[in-house]
Every structure is written in structure tokens, then in C-alpha cells.
Design a protein around this motif. Structure first.
Motif, PDB file in Angstrom:
ATOM      1  N   ALA A   1       5.773 -34.036 -45.059  1.00 19.01           N
ATOM      2  CA  ALA A   1       5.517 -35.412 -44.642  1.00 19.01           C
ATOM      3  C   ALA A   1       4.035 -35.766 -44.672  1.00 19.01           C
ATOM      4  N   SER A   2       3.170 -34.732 -44.705  1.00 16.15           N
ATOM      5  CA  SER A   2       1.744 -35.063 -44.653  1.00 16.15           C
ATOM      6  C   SER A   2       0.967 -34.622 -45.887  1.00 16.15           C
ATOM      7  N   LYS A   3       1.411 -33.563 -46.562  1.00 13.67           N
ATOM      8  CA  LYS A   3       0.572 -33.010 -47.626  1.00 13.67           C
ATOM      9  C   LYS A   3       1.145 -33.149 -49.029  1.00 13.67           C
ATOM     10  N   SER A   4       2.339 -33.725 -49.178  1.00 12.13           N
ATOM     11  CA  SER A   4       2.889 -33.880 -50.517  1.00 12.13           C
ATOM     12  C   SER A   4       2.158 -35.026 -51.223  1.00 12.13           C
ATOM     13  N   ARG A   5       2.309 -35.086 -52.537  1.00 11.67           N
ATOM     14  CA  ARG A   5       1.649 -36.160 -53.281  1.00 11.67           C
ATOM     15  C   ARG A   5       2.171 -37.522 -52.837  1.00 11.67           C
ATOM     16  N   ARG A   6       3.500 -37.587 -52.600  1.00 13.27           N
ATOM     17  CA  ARG A   6       4.080 -38.848 -52.136  1.00 13.27           C
ATOM     18  C   ARG A   6       3.451 -39.312 -50.826  1.00 13.27           C
ATOM     19  N   ALA A   7       3.182 -38.338 -49.920  1.00 16.52           N
ATOM     20  CA  ALA A   7       2.551 -38.693 -48.644  1.00 16.52           C
ATOM     21  C   ALA A   7       1.119 -39.158 -48.885  1.00 16.52           C
ATOM     22  N   GLU A   8       0.394 -38.423 -49.722  1.00 15.83           N
ATOM     23  CA  GLU A   8      -1.011 -38.779 -49.976  1.00 15.83           C
ATOM     24  C   GLU A   8      -1.148 -40.149 -50.620  1.00 15.83           C
ATOM     25  N   ARG A   9      -0.167 -40.510 -51.443  1.00 18.69           N
ATOM     26  CA  ARG A   9      -0.251 -41.798 -52.145  1.00 18.69           C
ATOM     27  C   ARG A   9       0.470 -42.922 -51.412  1.00 18.69           C
ATOM     28  N   ASN A  10       0.945 -42.624 -50.198  1.00 19.98           N
ATOM     29  CA  ASN A  10       1.704 -43.613 -49.419  1.00 19.98           C
ATOM     30  C   ASN A  10       2.921 -44.153 -50.155  1.00 19.98           C
ATOM     31  N   GLN A  11       3.551 -43.281 -50.960  1.00 20.74           N
ATOM     32  CA  GLN A  11       4.775 -43.678 -51.650  1.00 20.74           C
ATOM     33  C   GLN A  11       5.964 -43.397 -50.745  1.00 20.74           C
ATOM     34  N   GLU A  12       7.131 -43.753 -51.223  1.00 18.15           N
ATOM     35  CA  GLU A  12       8.357 -43.439 -50.491  1.00 18.15           C
ATOM     36  C   GLU A  12       8.366 -41.934 -50.200  1.00 18.15           C
TER      37      GLU A  12
END
Lengths: 270, 110
Positions: free
Chosen positions: A160-171
Motif C-alpha cells: 500500500a505504500s511502496k508499490s509503483r501504483r502507490a508512489e504514482r497515486n494510481q488505483e
């Protein structure tokens, strides 16, 4: 558009590689072109579980470093045309997984495949973070046991915090749990956490429950993903999980103690 | 005879229930320090210091939790004082309670 699925757990020995192999083979059996990648650099094992250890020539790190082409390193499964194995290096260390290199390889794989299944190493270090960084979905492999549940919670937080999706504020990464090594008899005796307990504690959707089964060891002994064993409860439970992953409704099976017939009782073998 | 009975009807173990409760408590703790704002661990320590001036409590008897649901955030502070010993200066638990409430008062308005 290809989907990247990470199979992860935090804790080691809970069945990540077994699950990655079974899950990828299950997706292939359902007709999706699937590649399963070993991210456990230095401790290569997916090749053994998939039964292709003698066919490994080039590996993930060779491709990242540009020493080999992708199609030289991919191993086509002999049992299913939709299934490919991408082995990792045994000699390098985990730092060899450079994020930009991994991204380039995944982008190239996305063009050819429907699903890219990433078999994560244990822990929460570089290798595990790299394996989950590009994920669209995550399968959290959990055992009904305190340390596994705690580590799963930890890895859910990291997704929830370190994935690319989290970093880019994507779904956010779609996170689901697969409860493995479940023993309904022990659950009934109050000795093992129930599916409901673990679901409530981790509060993520349940993809499936895989019963502890002799067929899992038999499968790894012979290098055959357990879903190819159609008589195995674990294999059928994995196929159910794959169906749910694809959005289908399936009743939970193998979560209540099996009634042993007299025949089974005498002649054994589940 | 008793052994035979236990073989036929094994006593129910409650260890899974213990595992469930332990996990709930430890994960509630870890989620606060992981997901919460940075000041939560420090706040927890300071609250503990204040409360400890009046009552002898163990660190695990004070729990704080920050819940977010939509627009509202709720800071929940739980202090378990059953069985805790009052410091000799304030022998009465009720007295200690009001002392703590008073000590927390400025923090509220500030």
C-alpha cells in the motif's frame, strides 16, 4: 493489456513458489498466455518446482544485463503451450535486480503475455520489494499461524505504500489472500486459526483456501505444478482460486474435515 | 478409564483463540506505528509518562489508535487501570483518574 501478479508473503516457507507455479499453470490451463518469473535471486527454486531445472541456460539477470535476449531465457513448458518459465540466477546476489532493468524486461513481456506471475523471495528486503513494485495484483500467501499472519500484514502495508501504483497515486494494487496449509481437522479442534479469523484480522478479500495435502509434496518431488494433478484436493483448490481471480464465483471447498471412507481408512493415501 | 475417555473425546484446545487475540493486539499496535502519523509513538510515550506519575502501569496497558473514516479522524486512547497499583502518594484510583484527566486537560485545549 498484460497484468503483473506478485505472489508474496513476507515469511518464508509458507508456499510462495508452490503457489506461483500452481497459479501460473492454472492461468495457462484456463487459456491465458502466462509467464512465471523467479525473483528469488541466489536461491533459484522455481525451475525445480516447475520441472525444468535441466533446461536453464540463461536467466533473468543475464537478460537485465543485456547478455541474453528474452526469448533465449524463457523456457516453454512441455505440458502446456500457454505456459513459460523465466528462471533466475543462482550465482548473483539480490542487488543485481536493478529496478530499471526489471521494468524494461516486464514491459517487453507485457507485449506477449496475458499474465506475468512474479514469485517473490521471502523477507522485505530489496528482492521482495522489487518483486512487488510493478504489481497490478498481489496474492498474499498466508498460513493459519501467528508469524505468517503478522508478516502478511506487514507486506500488505508495504504494497500500500511502496508499490509503483502507490508512489504514482494510481488505483491501489488489488490485494487478495490465499490461505495455504489449512487443516480443517485441527481448526475444528480449536488448534488452528479459522479462515474467518485470518480474514477478519487481515481484512482483505479471500482468493481461496488450499488444504494441507500430500499431493503438494508429490508435485514438487516430480516437478509438476499441483494443478496438473486433477485428483488432488490442493490442485482443485488452486484451480478454484484461479477462477475467483478471474472474477468467477466459486464455493469454498476443502474447509471442513473430510469424511474418511473405510476403504480410504484402510488403504490410506488422500 | 480417563485416558480412554480422552482418546475418544479429545479435550478441545483453545490455542487458536489465544493466537487470534494475540494477533489482534500486536497488529493493532504495529499498524499504528507503521501507518499513523510520525508523532503517534512519541505521543504514546508521553501519555505513558504522565499516567505513570500517578499509577503504576505497564507500557502495554496504554494503547492509542488513530482511526480515519472519511472526513473524520478519531484519536482513541485506552488506558487499562484495572489491577494497576496507585502510586503511594495517591492511594485512591478514583483520585488518580481525576488527576490524569486534569493533566491531560491543557493538551486538549492546545
Amino acid at each position: 493489456m498484460a497484468k503483473v501478479v506478485v505472489v508474496t508473503s513476507g515469511k518464508g516457507g509458507v508456499g510462495k513458489t508452490t503457489t506461483a507455479a500452481a497459479f501460473a499453470a492454472g492461468l495457462a490451463l484456463r487459456g491465458y498466455k502466462t509467464v512465471v518469473i523467479d525473483f528469488d535471486v541466489g536461491l533459484r527454486n522455481l525451475d525445480l518446482v516447475m520441472g525444468c531445472e535441466r533446461r536453464v541456460v540463461f536467466d533473468f539477470i543475464n537478460v537485465i544485463n543485456g547478455d541474453a535476449k528474452l526469448n533465449q531465457a524463457l523456457i516453454k513448458d512441455k505440458r502446456n503451450d500457454n505456459l513459460y518459465i523465466f528462471p533466475t540466477s543462482q550465482t548473483r546476489d539480490k542487488e543485481a535486480l536493478r529496478r530499471d532493468g526489471v521494468e524494461r524486461v516486464l514491459d517487453e513481456l507485457r507485449e506477449d503475455f496475458d499474465y506475468i506471475v512474479c514469485d517473490s523471495p521471502a523477507g522485505i528486503e530489496h528482492g521482495a520489494i522489487t518483486a512487488l513494485y510493478f504489481a497490478d495484483s498481489a496474492v498474499i500467501v498466508t498460513n493459519p499461524e501467528v508469524s505468517s499472519v503478522r508478516d502478511s500484514d506487514r507486506i500488505i502495508g508495504i504494497l500500500a505504500s511502496k508499490s509503483r501504483r502507490a508512489e504514482r497515486n494510481q488505483e491501489p494494487v488489488s490485494v487478495q489472500m490465499l490461505l495455504t496449509r489449512y487443516v480443517p481437522e485441527r481448526v475444528n479442534r480449536g488448534e488452528m486459526l479459522t479462515v474467518e479469523d485470518v480474514k477478519e484480522i487481515l481484512s482483505i478479500p479471500l482468493l481461496g483456501v488450499i488444504p494441507e495435502s500430500e499431493s503438494v509434496l508429490r508435485a514438487s518431488n516430480t516437478g509438476t505444478p499441483v494443478v496438473f494433478d486433477e485428483d488432488s484436493p490442493a490442485g482443485r483448490a488452486y484451480m478454484d482460486a484461479v477462477a475467483r481471480f478471474l472474477g468467477e464465483q466459486r464455493e469454498l471447498r476443502f474447509v471442513t474435515p473430510e469424511r474418511k471412507s473405510l476403504f480410504r481408512f484402510i488403504f490410506g493415501r488422500a | 478409564m480417563r485416558r480412554l475417555f480422552e482418546m475418544l473425546f479429545p479435550p478441545r484446545s483453545e490455542s487458536a483463540a489465544i493466537a487470534r487475540e494475540r494477533l489482534k493486539i500486536v497488529l493493532a499496535h504495529e499498524r499504528v506505528s507503521r501507518d499513523g502519523p510520525d508523532f503517534l509513538p512519541a505521543l504514546q510515550q508521553e501519555l505513558l509518562d504522565v499516567v505513570s506519575r500517578y499509577i503504576e502501569i505497564r507500557p502495554d496497558m496504554l494503547r492509542i489508535n488513530l482511526d480515519k473514516s472519511g472526513e473524520t479522524s478519531l484519536l482513541e486512547i485506552n488506558v487499562e487501570i484495572d489491577g494497576a497499583k496507585a502510586k503511594s502518594a495517591t492511594p485512591d484510583i478514583a483520585e488518580a483518574k481525576s488527576a490524569i484527566v486534569a493533566a491531560l486537560e491543557p493538551a486538549k485545549s492546545g
